[in-house]
Design a protein around this motif. Structure first.
Motif, PDB file in Angstrom:
ATOM      1  N   GLN A 112     -26.324   3.856   2.094  1.00  0.00           N
ATOM      2  CA  GLN A 112     -25.616   2.865   1.287  1.00  0.00           C
ATOM      3  C   GLN A 112     -24.414   3.480   0.602  1.00  0.00           C
ATOM      4  O   GLN A 112     -23.333   2.872   0.517  1.00  0.00           O
ATOM      5  CB  GLN A 112     -26.586   2.286   0.243  1.00  0.00           C
ATOM      6  N   THR A 113     -24.574   4.745   0.180  1.00  0.00           N
ATOM      7  CA  THR A 113     -23.474   5.418  -0.498  1.00  0.00           C
ATOM      8  C   THR A 113     -22.323   5.683   0.470  1.00  0.00           C
ATOM      9  O   THR A 113     -21.137   5.500   0.139  1.00  0.00           O
ATOM     10  CB  THR A 113     -23.975   6.739  -1.109  1.00  0.00           C
ATOM     11  N   LEU A 114     -22.622   6.160   1.706  1.00  0.00           N
ATOM     12  CA  LEU A 114     -21.573   6.456   2.674  1.00  0.00           C
ATOM     13  C   LEU A 114     -20.854   5.206   3.136  1.00  0.00           C
ATOM     14  O   LEU A 114     -19.630   5.214   3.328  1.00  0.00           O
ATOM     15  CB  LEU A 114     -22.172   7.196   3.893  1.00  0.00           C
ATOM     16  N   LEU A 115     -21.551   4.109   3.282  1.00  0.00           N
ATOM     17  CA  LEU A 115     -20.887   2.852   3.640  1.00  0.00           C
ATOM     18  C   LEU A 115     -19.949   2.401   2.539  1.00  0.00           C
ATOM     19  O   LEU A 115     -18.819   1.922   2.796  1.00  0.00           O
ATOM     20  CB  LEU A 115     -21.932   1.771   3.913  1.00  0.00           C
ATOM     21  N   ARG A 116     -20.365   2.579   1.346  1.00  0.00           N
ATOM     22  CA  ARG A 116     -19.487   2.200   0.217  1.00  0.00           C
ATOM     23  C   ARG A 116     -18.259   3.082   0.170  1.00  0.00           C
ATOM     24  O   ARG A 116     -17.129   2.613  -0.050  1.00  0.00           O
ATOM     25  CB  ARG A 116     -20.293   2.332  -1.087  1.00  0.00           C
ATOM     26  N   LEU A 117     -18.481   4.391   0.501  1.00  0.00           N
ATOM     27  CA  LEU A 117     -17.342   5.321   0.510  1.00  0.00           C
ATOM     28  C   LEU A 117     -16.373   4.979   1.634  1.00  0.00           C
ATOM     29  O   LEU A 117     -15.160   5.101   1.468  1.00  0.00           O
ATOM     30  CB  LEU A 117     -17.862   6.757   0.622  1.00  0.00           C
ATOM     31  N   ASN A 118     -16.873   4.567   2.780  1.00  0.00           N
ATOM     32  CA  ASN A 118     -15.994   4.151   3.884  1.00  0.00           C
ATOM     33  C   ASN A 118     -15.141   2.957   3.480  1.00  0.00           C
ATOM     34  O   ASN A 118     -13.950   2.863   3.828  1.00  0.00           O
ATOM     35  CB  ASN A 118     -16.832   3.822   5.116  1.00  0.00           C
ATOM     36  N   GLN A 119     -15.729   2.032   2.735  1.00  0.00           N
ATOM     37  CA  GLN A 119     -14.959   0.866   2.292  1.00  0.00           C
ATOM     38  C   GLN A 119     -13.849   1.266   1.331  1.00  0.00           C
ATOM     39  O   GLN A 119     -12.737   0.733   1.384  1.00  0.00           O
ATOM     40  CB  GLN A 119     -15.907  -0.142   1.633  1.00  0.00           C
ATOM     41  N   VAL A 120     -14.187   2.216   0.479  1.00  0.00           N
ATOM     42  CA  VAL A 120     -13.177   2.654  -0.490  1.00  0.00           C
ATOM     43  C   VAL A 120     -12.010   3.316   0.255  1.00  0.00           C
ATOM     44  O   VAL A 120     -10.827   3.068  -0.047  1.00  0.00           O
ATOM     45  CB  VAL A 120     -13.812   3.600  -1.524  1.00  0.00           C
ATOM     46  N   ILE A 121     -12.307   4.192   1.255  1.00  0.00           N
ATOM     47  CA  ILE A 121     -11.233   4.879   2.021  1.00  0.00           C
ATOM     48  C   ILE A 121     -10.414   3.874   2.786  1.00  0.00           C
ATOM     49  O   ILE A 121      -9.161   3.967   2.846  1.00  0.00           O
ATOM     50  CB  ILE A 121     -11.852   5.945   2.935  1.00  0.00           C
ATOM     51  N   GLN A 122     -11.052   2.898   3.394  1.00  0.00           N
ATOM     52  CA  GLN A 122     -10.324   1.884   4.153  1.00  0.00           C
ATOM     53  C   GLN A 122      -9.410   1.069   3.243  1.00  0.00           C
ATOM     54  O   GLN A 122      -8.274   0.752   3.604  1.00  0.00           O
ATOM     55  CB  GLN A 122     -11.338   0.978   4.865  1.00  0.00           C
ATOM     56  N   HIS A 123      -9.881   0.765   2.030  1.00  0.00           N
ATOM     57  CA  HIS A 123      -9.056   0.018   1.086  1.00  0.00           C
ATOM     58  C   HIS A 123      -7.866   0.849   0.662  1.00  0.00           C
ATOM     59  O   HIS A 123      -6.740   0.328   0.527  1.00  0.00           O
ATOM     60  CB  HIS A 123      -9.922  -0.374  -0.123  1.00  0.00           C
ATOM     61  N   ARG A 124      -8.081   2.102   0.444  1.00  0.00           N
ATOM     62  CA  ARG A 124      -6.988   3.007   0.075  1.00  0.00           C
ATOM     63  C   ARG A 124      -5.923   3.030   1.166  1.00  0.00           C
ATOM     64  O   ARG A 124      -4.720   3.010   0.864  1.00  0.00           O
ATOM     65  CB  ARG A 124      -7.539   4.422  -0.126  1.00  0.00           C
ATOM     66  N   LEU A 125      -6.328   3.151   2.465  1.00  0.00           N
ATOM     67  CA  LEU A 125      -5.356   3.232   3.560  1.00  0.00           C
ATOM     68  C   LEU A 125      -4.607   1.920   3.747  1.00  0.00           C
ATOM     69  O   LEU A 125      -3.425   1.916   4.096  1.00  0.00           O
ATOM     70  CB  LEU A 125      -6.081   3.620   4.866  1.00  0.00           C
ATOM     71  N   VAL A 126      -5.264   0.810   3.509  1.00  0.00           N
ATOM     72  CA  VAL A 126      -4.613  -0.476   3.701  1.00  0.00           C
ATOM     73  C   VAL A 126      -3.591  -0.753   2.594  1.00  0.00           C
ATOM     74  O   VAL A 126      -2.475  -1.227   2.837  1.00  0.00           O
ATOM     75  CB  VAL A 126      -5.676  -1.600   3.761  1.00  0.00           C
ATOM     76  N   THR A 127      -3.953  -0.382   1.414  1.00  0.00           N
ATOM     77  CA  THR A 127      -3.047  -0.665   0.293  1.00  0.00           C
ATOM     78  C   THR A 127      -1.995   0.406   0.135  1.00  0.00           C
ATOM     79  O   THR A 127      -0.971   0.166  -0.516  1.00  0.00           O
ATOM     80  CB  THR A 127      -3.873  -0.761  -1.003  1.00  0.00           C
ATOM     81  N   GLY A 128      -2.174   1.558   0.722  1.00  0.00           N
ATOM     82  CA  GLY A 128      -1.208   2.639   0.574  1.00  0.00           C
ATOM     83  C   GLY A 128      -0.150   2.637   1.680  1.00  0.00           C
ATOM     84  O   GLY A 128      -0.119   1.773   2.566  1.00  0.00           O
ATOM     85  N   LYS A 129       0.789   3.630   1.640  1.00  0.00           N
ATOM     86  CA  LYS A 129       1.878   3.785   2.604  1.00  0.00           C
ATOM     87  C   LYS A 129       1.469   4.844   3.631  1.00  0.00           C
ATOM     88  O   LYS A 129       1.169   5.994   3.283  1.00  0.00           O
ATOM     89  CB  LYS A 129       3.147   4.210   1.881  1.00  0.00           C
ATOM     90  N   LEU A 130       1.475   4.482   4.960  1.00  0.00           N
ATOM     91  CA  LEU A 130       1.010   5.373   6.042  1.00  0.00           C
ATOM     92  C   LEU A 130       2.113   5.551   7.077  1.00  0.00           C
ATOM     93  O   LEU A 130       2.736   4.571   7.507  1.00  0.00           O
ATOM     94  CB  LEU A 130      -0.248   4.776   6.721  1.00  0.00           C
ATOM     95  N   LEU A 131       2.416   6.786   7.437  1.00  0.00           N
ATOM     96  CA  LEU A 131       3.458   7.094   8.426  1.00  0.00           C
ATOM     97  C   LEU A 131       3.025   6.655   9.832  1.00  0.00           C
ATOM     98  O   LEU A 131       1.823   6.637  10.142  1.00  0.00           O
ATOM     99  CB  LEU A 131       3.750   8.594   8.435  1.00  0.00           C
ATOM    100  N   PRO A 132       4.032   6.343  10.726  1.00  0.00           N
ATOM    101  CA  PRO A 132       3.661   5.927  12.102  1.00  0.00           C
ATOM    102  C   PRO A 132       2.947   7.060  12.874  1.00  0.00           C
ATOM    103  O   PRO A 132       2.129   6.780  13.748  1.00  0.00           O
ATOM    104  CB  PRO A 132       5.003   5.582  12.734  1.00  0.00           C
ATOM    105  N   GLN A 133       3.293   8.312  12.582  1.00  0.00           N
ATOM    106  CA  GLN A 133       2.673   9.403  13.324  1.00  0.00           C
ATOM    107  C   GLN A 133       1.195   9.573  12.979  1.00  0.00           C
ATOM    108  O   GLN A 133       0.468  10.252  13.709  1.00  0.00           O
ATOM    109  CB  GLN A 133       3.401  10.728  13.033  1.00  0.00           C
ATOM    110  N   MET A 134       0.737   8.941  11.823  1.00  0.00           N
ATOM    111  CA  MET A 134      -0.641   9.099  11.404  1.00  0.00           C
ATOM    112  C   MET A 134      -1.424   7.814  11.572  1.00  0.00           C
ATOM    113  O   MET A 134      -2.413   7.556  10.864  1.00  0.00           O
ATOM    114  CB  MET A 134      -0.689   9.539   9.928  1.00  0.00           C
ATOM    115  N   ARG A 135      -0.975   7.001  12.527  1.00  0.00           N
ATOM    116  CA  ARG A 135      -1.676   5.741  12.766  1.00  0.00           C
ATOM    117  C   ARG A 135      -2.999   5.961  13.533  1.00  0.00           C
ATOM    118  O   ARG A 135      -3.822   5.068  13.604  1.00  0.00           O
ATOM    119  CB  ARG A 135      -0.773   4.792  13.544  1.00  0.00           C
ATOM    120  N   GLU A 136      -3.147   7.112  14.126  1.00  0.00           N
ATOM    121  CA  GLU A 136      -4.387   7.377  14.847  1.00  0.00           C
ATOM    122  C   GLU A 136      -5.336   8.107  13.909  1.00  0.00           C
ATOM    123  O   GLU A 136      -5.092   9.261  13.539  1.00  0.00           O
ATOM    124  CB  GLU A 136      -4.115   8.242  16.100  1.00  0.00           C
ATOM    125  N   PHE A 137      -6.373   7.387  13.466  1.00  0.00           N
ATOM    126  CA  PHE A 137      -7.362   7.989  12.585  1.00  0.00           C
ATOM    127  C   PHE A 137      -8.694   7.316  12.865  1.00  0.00           C
ATOM    128  O   PHE A 137      -8.774   6.260  13.508  1.00  0.00           O
ATOM    129  CB  PHE A 137      -6.956   7.814  11.114  1.00  0.00           C
TER     130      PHE A 137
END
Length: 1544
Positions: free
Chosen positions: A176-201
């Motif tokens: 449950q903790t790791l799933l919650r952490l995955n959601q937090v990371i995904q929210h961070r990447l969506v709301t933040g600024k990401l370079l085109p070269q780092m689109r593969e993750f």
């Protein structure tokens, strides 16, 4: 230095304790330990072995002196140790009392120690332990809790808080903790600024992983769900690798990675673009790392594989760019280089590659993707791919230049590295095309032709490609001609021709074709050295890649210099210059004539289908019904094969010999039809229209040099070819064809001449000769270029056909005539126009091949035997051939072969092998030797001493006489000896009824002349065969009947004496040349029909051999000189090649019709008319042996009178049969051989008596009896008159002298001597040295002879010895080869010398327990008997040790001489008996029996003396009769000379 082992005292467990066995620890006390002696010895041995092992391992590494010191120290230590052990062992034998005392002392010491320790312990307890001893308070609650609940909960809580960890969260909570952490990371990447070269993750397990291909991979996470919590860097992975120079190691050190980790983590705190900062840092670092890797690879390439002229680093800015230049040898304004750099305008882009001169965008991107933006970062890949693209570009430009002057040519640009192929010819193999590529190192053009790497034009073309390209068209043309030359050579590789570009002309010919600079090839034909083929090469105008060929045939001659004169005959086709070895070699060529070929006509013969060459694009007309089908394909040849050249060369090679042969036939005036092509174009053929008649060959047209060689004149006249025979043969000849073939085995060209005949006049029984069409094939070689010889050989073979046909033509008429009965005599097996094969004999299985021989100018005969019979006519092949060449009649030869087959087969059964021992042991002599004189006369010699003369007559009769009697002189021939008793021996086989069988009644009133009988085929007129007008005596039996009184069936010719009775004493003339028997001495008769109305006088001194004249007492001795026979001076005259007995007598035709010389009287003082005192006449014909007394038949001259025998009787005396005396057990021999052997033995005995001083010859009243006496004995040797095939000895005791008493032998002893002589001495094999031995035995003292008689009796009857004898005995009459070499092998082995007798005994072990005689051991013992001392002993050798076998036998004889010798008795026989009884040999002492050595029971003569491989010991004191200083034989033994009276 090697480690020094511890001494024994310092070893653990030895003296100090440690290694004691279990159970012995209690034996130790204080400081006194004991050990078992066996354990001690075991330790010492282990220590010694360990030191030795260590020494063996360490010594090889040390110097010689150190090794010696170490070995010495080891030996000293080991010696000292074992010395102490030895002393200890000696001391231990007497220490029993010391052991007892030591045990008592040890026990007392141990007890004392226990007491002391007890007191010390009690004192310590009272002073230290018991002072502080207190009883504690018992914790009753804790005890109750533990005992009741099993737990204790009263511990302090601080222990739990500090030591015991808290409980871990559960798996569900963790998920449950790791799933919650995955959601937090995904929210961070969506709301933040990401370079085109780092689109593969990818997000997994609470972390996000970014990956940039070929650069890096980074993992991040967050420590909470608050937006202000910074990113936490977890892991960094650098993806840049160097697979070429990195050796599989990481390019970045872990400390460097840790530093970067800390640096980036520090920048992530309070950074709004944290992810961009991570990418920028790692991207810059990875690009710098990639440039560094490429730079390092470039330096390594430059250092290891390439030099600075090929590749060089021009500029390198770390992290910015790397510039590399290549193809520095090419002269270019900008040069060739490439730059790997980062994009200065946009930092996020990967490394880019910039080319100078520039490439297309697509090619440049492709280069970057292959070398930089890939998993395999490689500067070598970058350069190779760049060079490949550059090469393709340059080759494409070159291809456009070639297409400007090469039209309709398929160029090909492909491959890696790129290769441009340019076809030179059409069609052209890929291996023959020009392969142009670019050198990857230098950028220069390279070209070659794979099939012709040695082409000299490719170097010039390569220079032209890299320089002036205006020369390319001319160079391509030269290369085209050069490859065409090679194609010509390849085409002629398997043809008999050689291609060359020049010829050694002294002066260049005037023809334009042969001038220098022209593209041409000279083809030399191997089989025709005076012919050359000139091939002109020319390019087609509309298609330069195709060649045209023009052919010229040239005739050349060879000369050694300019002044050498050339014969005009060289201009002709048939000329072949023959140069002798002694002349100066002619190297230079001179062209005599040049002929141009039409290429189309030369390559298209009568069988070539022209329509097949029509272009496939053209349609055929509808009316072309006979055209080949449309699916017919043209033969496809390899590109390097030139079919026109091969066809023309093959045509010339095949047709020129035919043209030469045709011109040679024309020179010999032989008509022919010229060279033609056979149907379906199978081969060439030269038809000969007719061949000339042999003997009438027309003269050769031409000079003396072309004339055939003159052959020697024939010995016999050539057969006359009648005109009707020649015309019949010409009608049968259908065709004569000459073809050329190649022998499959030798690969040599040969002529095959085919004769086609229509049937034959003589039908054969061969399966393949039943049709009407008969073919004859003749072959001749073409290797010598001598066509005149080929034509001469053809004419010679034609003469074989013609002469044999003329012979067969007459024979065919006779064989159809049933009166001749030729079909019953023979069968024609095969007639092939060259050979005539006839079969005859009882089963028609023996064959005679008749053919014409060109070398001898006559017919030759070869005889072949059958499956069950041999052909005995082969021995008189030359005589039969000579008769055929003189008479030219196959019918006569057929009668002769038929009538003489039986007697010749009988004669062939006589042995002709060489034998030893007659007359000398080491000189081989033929037993029988056949010497044919004529087809009906044969001489037989026996052991080069006796000679028999056999004449074959009609009615199956054979006349036999003694050949030692001369027909020309009154004495005998020096080379031979008269055979005494021959007449009596032959008379026993005379068949009286056969003499009168088939005779007409009128013949009794007209008896035949004896001279006619003797001269036919035997006298001088028949020495060379038969006279021209005579005939065979066998023809009357099959050609004419005896109905006419003047034609007696041609059995015998007419008499030589005229019809006169005025002088009854006038004998017949010995010169048949004046009578009717010879055709050349005045006879007017052309055949054998002679007048028989003049019988000779009844008291004619020469008895009639025909068996018609009764014997008369007035002529007991016929005159031997009345019969014609070769004299001694003409026996071996080399004047005739067929037989040494065919020389003509000089008295042949000197006195025709004159009477002969007076004949000798049979004995002195008696005239021929005087009556014989030997008794009255005996009935029966004298010529056949039925008349005359026994004395007259046994006279030496009686054999000179011919005796007539039938073929059956001749077969009886020549066929091997058992001996008449059953006691003589020998192999079968013919009666004739036994008779002659007995006569020879009797003759040798007579010579021996005359030469021996101890033998006294006595006069005998009976002829043929040898009478002599020895000391006290009289011996008489005679032939057995019953069968005359064995000798018999009659021994009688002489009356004793009154003044000299002699020892008398018993009649039984005399009978034993006679039997031994009959069965052992005078029996086959007939060896005269056996007579010497028996004569020496008979001459011994009577007492000694008595013992020898006992040995003979024991040999003849072994059963008389009883059961106690273990060996059988045989006396050796001749020296066996396996015995001691005292006497030469084969000589008489009974030797007397100085009152000592040396003889040899062959003893054989009697088999027992069912064993065979062949497995029994046998020995040959040399025995010496001393007459003076009466001692019998073996001959021994002093200087060498005796063999075990001889030692045993010698010991027995020596022991017998010491204890058992009686003074009044001869010790010879008792000693031998004792030896045969007591001799025992070990089987190991016996040598193995020799191969092919037959050992049998000692009965019969066939046993002989045997042989033993063991070398026997010689005698010691025996001296030869030649004197005290006689010669020494082999092995140091005295060599005895030959017998004084023996045959030499």
């Amino acid at each position: 230095m090697a480690p020094t082992p511890l001494p024994l005292e310092q070893m653990p467990g030895v003296g100090g304790g440690g290694y004691l066995p279990a159970g012995q620890e209690g034996n130790r006390s204080g400081g006194n330990n004991t050990m078992s002696m066996s354990v001690l010895i075991d330790f010492i041995i282990q220590r010694t072995y360990h030191e030795l092992t260590v020494l063996a391992e360490l010594l090889p590494r040390k110097t010689d002196m150190e090794r010696k010191v170490e070995i010495y120290d080891y030996a000293a230590r080991t010696r000292h140790l074992f010395t102490r052990l030895n002393a200890l062992v000696k001391w231990g034998n007497s220490v029993s009392k010391v052991d007892k005392s030591s045990q008592i002392m040890s026990f007392l010491d141990k007890q004392n120690m226990l007491f002391v320790e007890t007191a010390d312990m009690l004192a310590r307890m009272s002073r230290e332990t018991l002072v502080r001893a207190r009883l504690p308070n018992f914790h009753i609650p804790a005890a109750v809790e533990v005992l009741t609940t099993g737990t204790y909960n009263r511990l302090p809580t601080c222990i739990r808080e500090r030591i015991v960890p808290p409980d871990a969260i559960t798996a569900a909570e963790k998920k449950q903790t790791l799933l919650r952490l995955n959601q937090v990371i995904q929210h961070r990447l969506v709301t933040g600024k990401l370079l085109p070269q780092m689109r593969e993750f990818r997000i997994r397990n609470g972390r996000v992983t970014f990956e940039v291909k070929h650069e890096f991979s980074v993992a991040l996470t967050v420590m909470g769900d608050s937006p202000n919590v910074p990113w936490r860097l977890l892991d960094i992975d650098i993806l840049v690798e160097d697979k070429e120079t990195g050796d599989g190691k990481a390019l970045v050190h872990p400390l460097q990675v840790n530093y970067i980790h800390q640096l980036i983590q520090a920048r992530l705190v309070e950074n709004p673009n944290a992810l961009s900062e991570v990418y920028n840092c790692l991207h810059y670092f990875c690009q710098s790392l990639q440039l560094e890797v490429l730079y390092t690879q470039t330096l390594r390439l430059n250092y290891e594989r390439l030099d600075e002229n090929n590749i060089t680093v021009e500029e390198y800015l770390p992290g910015v760019k790397l510039t590399v230049s290549y193809w520095r040898d090419l002269k270019s304004e900008l040069g060739y280089r490439l730059t790997v750099q980062s994009d200065p305008s946009e930092i996020g882009r990967p490394l880019a590659v910039v080319h100078v001169p520039s490439l297309g965008a697509k090619e440049s991107a492709d280069v970057a993707d292959r070398a930089v933006r890939s998993e395999h970062l490689s500067m070598e890949r970058l350069i190779v791919h760049t060079v490949y693209i550059r090469s393709v570009s340059r080759l494409s430009d070159l291809k456009l230049e070639f297409q400007a002057f090469l039209k309709d040519v398929d160029f090909n640009l492909q491959g890696t590295p790129a290769i441009l192929t340019v076809p030179v010819l059409s069609p052209c193999l890929r291996a023959e095309q020009i392969h142009i590529t670019i050198d990857t190192h230098t950028g220069m053009f390279r070209c070659h032709v794979p099939k012709h790497l040695d082409c000299p034009i490719t170097d010039e073309m390569q220079d032209s490609l890299n320089g002036d390209r205006s020369k390319l068209p001319s160079l391509l043309s030269e290369l085209r001609y050069w490859i065409t030359h090679r194609r010509c050579e390849k085409t002629l590789q398997h043809l008999p021709a050689t291609a060359t570009e020049t010829l050694p002309f002294l002066t260049l010919p005037d023809q334009e074709l042969l001038q220098q600079g022209r593209h041409k090839i000279y083809v030399k034909l191997h089989r025709h050295p005076n012919i050359i083929l000139v091939v002109q090469l020319k390019e087609k105008s509309h298609m330069p890649n195709e060649m045209e060929y023009t052919f010229h045939l040239g005739f050349v001659a060879y000369q050694k210099d300019e002044v050498d004169v050339i014969d005009d005959g060289a201009k002709q086709l048939v000329s072949v210059v023959a140069q002798s070895q002694s002349e100066i070699p002619k190297f230079y060529t001179k062209l005599m004539r040049l002929i141009e070929f039409d290429t189309f006509v030369a390559t298209h013969g009568p069988g070539t289908d022209v329509d097949a060459e029509i272009s496939p694009h053209k349609r055929k007309s509808n009316g072309d019904i006979l055209a080949p089908p449309a699916k017919q394909q043209k033969t496809i040849f390899p590109a390097y094969f030139i079919p026109e050249l091969a066809h023309v060369v093959a045509m010339c090679d095949e047709k020129i010999p035919f043209m030469n042969l045709a011109q040679t036939l024309s020179k010999h005036n032989i008509p022919h039809s010229g060279l033609q092509v056979e149907a379906n174009a199978t081969s060439l053929v030269l038809k000969i229209l007719a061949l000339p008649q042999p003997g009438k060959t027309p003269p050769v047209v031409g000079g003396e040099a072309n004339k055939p060689p003159t052959l020697s004149a024939p010995a016999a006249p050539l057969p006359k070819i009648e005109s009707h025979v020649w015309e019949d043969l010409q009608r049968r000849v259908l065709s004569i064809s000459v073809r050329s073939q190649t022998n499959k085995n030798s690969q040599v060209r040969i002529w095959v001449v085919e004769f086609v005949f229509y049937s034959t006049p003589l039908q054969s029984s061969h399966q393949k000769e039943q049709g009407s069409r008969r073919t004859v094939y003749l072959t001749y070689e073409q290797a010598n270029h001598d066509f005149s010889k080929t034509v001469e050989d053809l004419l010679n073979d034609w003469s074989k056909i013609v002469y044999l046909y003329a012979l067969v033509y007459d024979f065919a008429d006779h064989i159809k005539n049933k009166r001749h009965s030729l079909t019953d005599m023979l069968v024609v097996k095969s007639y092939s126009f060259m050979n005539l094969l006839v079969g005859y004999g009882p089963k028609k299985e023996v064959s005679c091949n008749i053919y014409w021989s060109v070398q001898s100018h006559g017919f030759r005969l070869t005889f072949v035997g059958g499956m069950s019979a041999v052909n005995a006519h082969s021995m008189m092949r030359d005589q039969l051939a000579q008769h055929l060449n003189q008479q030219h009649s196959l019918t006569q030869v057929a009668h002769i072969l038929h009538e003489t087959y039986s007697p010749m087969s009988s004669i062939a059964k006589l042995p002709v092998l060489p034998i030893l021992g007659v007359p000398r042991p080491n000189v081989p002599v033929l037993s029988f030797c056949m010497l044919p004189q004529s087809p009906c006369l044969m001489r037989l010699t026996y052991q080069a001493v006796y000679c028999l003369e056999l004449r074959f007559r009609a009615n199956r009769l054979v006349s036999i006489r003694d050949g030692a009697s001369s027909r020309f002189e009154r004495n005998v021939i020096e080379e031979f000896t008269p055979i005494q008793g021959l007449k009596a021996f032959l008379s026993k086989y005379v068949d009286e009824s056969a003499m009168y069988r088939g005779r007409a009644p009128h013949e009794d009133d007209n008896p035949l002349s004896p001279m006619g009988m003797e001269d036919n085929f035997g006298g001088p007129s028949s020495v060379a065969g038969v006279s021209a007008g005579g005939s065979s005596p066998f023809l009357g039996a099959g050609m004419r009947g005896p109905q006419s009184p003047r034609d007696s069936g041609l059995r015998f010719p007419a008499p030589h004496t005229p019809p006169s009775s005025s002088n009854p004493h006038t004998p017949a003339s010995p010169h048949p040349g004046a009578g009717g028997g010879g055709g050349g001495g005045g006879s007017t008769q052309g055949h054998g029909n002679f007048n028989l109305t003049s019988p000779p006088a009844p008291h004619m001194p020469h008895p009639s051999p025909g068996g018609l004249m009764p014997s008369s007492p007035l002529n007991p001795q016929p005159s031997p000189h009345m019969v014609h026979s070769p004299g001694p001076n003409t026996l071996y005259m080399p004047s005739h090649q067929d037989s040494p007995f065919t020389a003509m007598s000089p008295a042949n035709n000197n006195w025709p019709g004159s009477p002969s010389l007076p004949r000798p009287s049979p004995r002195p003082g008696q005239s021929p008319e005087h009556k014989s005192t030997g008794g009255g006449p005996v009935g029966g014909p004298s010529g056949s042996g039925g008349g005359g007394t026994r004395g007259s038949l046994n006279r030496p001259w009686a054999g000179a009178v011919p005796t007539l025998l039938t073929h059956e009787a001749l077969e009886t005396i020549c066929r091997p049969s058992p001996h008449p005396n059953k006691d003589i057990n020998v192999t079968d021999m013919s009666p004739l051989e036994r008779f002659l052997g007995c006569v020879y033995m009797r003759r040798q005995l007579h010579r021996n008596i005359q030469s021996e001083e101890t033998l006294t010859a006595l006069n005998s009243t009976e002829p043929g009896v040898v009478l002599f006496k020895v000391d006290g004995l009289q011996c008489q040797v005679m032939l057995n008159q019953m069968h005359m095939q064995s000798l018999h000895l009659k021994v009688t005791q002489l009356p004793p002298m009154p003044d000299k008493p002699t020892f008398q032998l018993s009649p039984d002893d005399l009978l034993v001597i006679e039997q031994y002589f009959d069965t052992r001495v005078a029996a086959p094999p007939y060896r005269p040295n056996s007579l010497h031995s028996i004569c020496r035995l008979l001459n011994m003292p009577a007492q000694v002879l008595k013992d020898f008689v006992q040995i003979m009796r024991l040999e003849l009857k072994p059963e008389l010895g009883g059961d106690h004898l273990k060996w059988t005995v045989q006396m050796c009459m001749r020296m066996p080869p396996s015995a001691v070499p005292i006497v030469p092998s084969g000589n008489a082995c009974v030797v007397l010398g100085r009152l000592k007798i040396l003889f040899f005994l062959h003893i054989t072990k009697i088999p027992y327990n069912g064993k065979d005689w062949k497995d029994s051991p046998s020995l040959v013992l040399p025995i010496v008997y001393d007459i003076t001392t009466n001692i019998t002993q073996m001959a021994e050798r002093r200087e060498q040790v005796q063999s075990p076998m001889m030692t045993t036998a010698s010991t027995l004889l020596r022991r017998f001489a010491e204890y058992n010798v009686q003074t009044n008795q001869c010790s010879l026989f008792p000693a031998i008996t004792d030896l045969l009884t007591n001799l025992q040999l070990n089987t190991t002492d016996l040598p193995p029996p020799q191969p092919n050595q037959a050992i049998g029971p000692p009965v019969g003569v066939g046993v002989g003396v045997g042989s033993s491989p063991n070398p026997m010991m010689p005698m010691q004191q025996l001296q030869p009769q030649v004197g005290p200083q006689g010669p020494v034989g082999p092995g140091g033994y005295p060599q005895l000379g030959p017998n004084p009276g023996g045959p030499q």
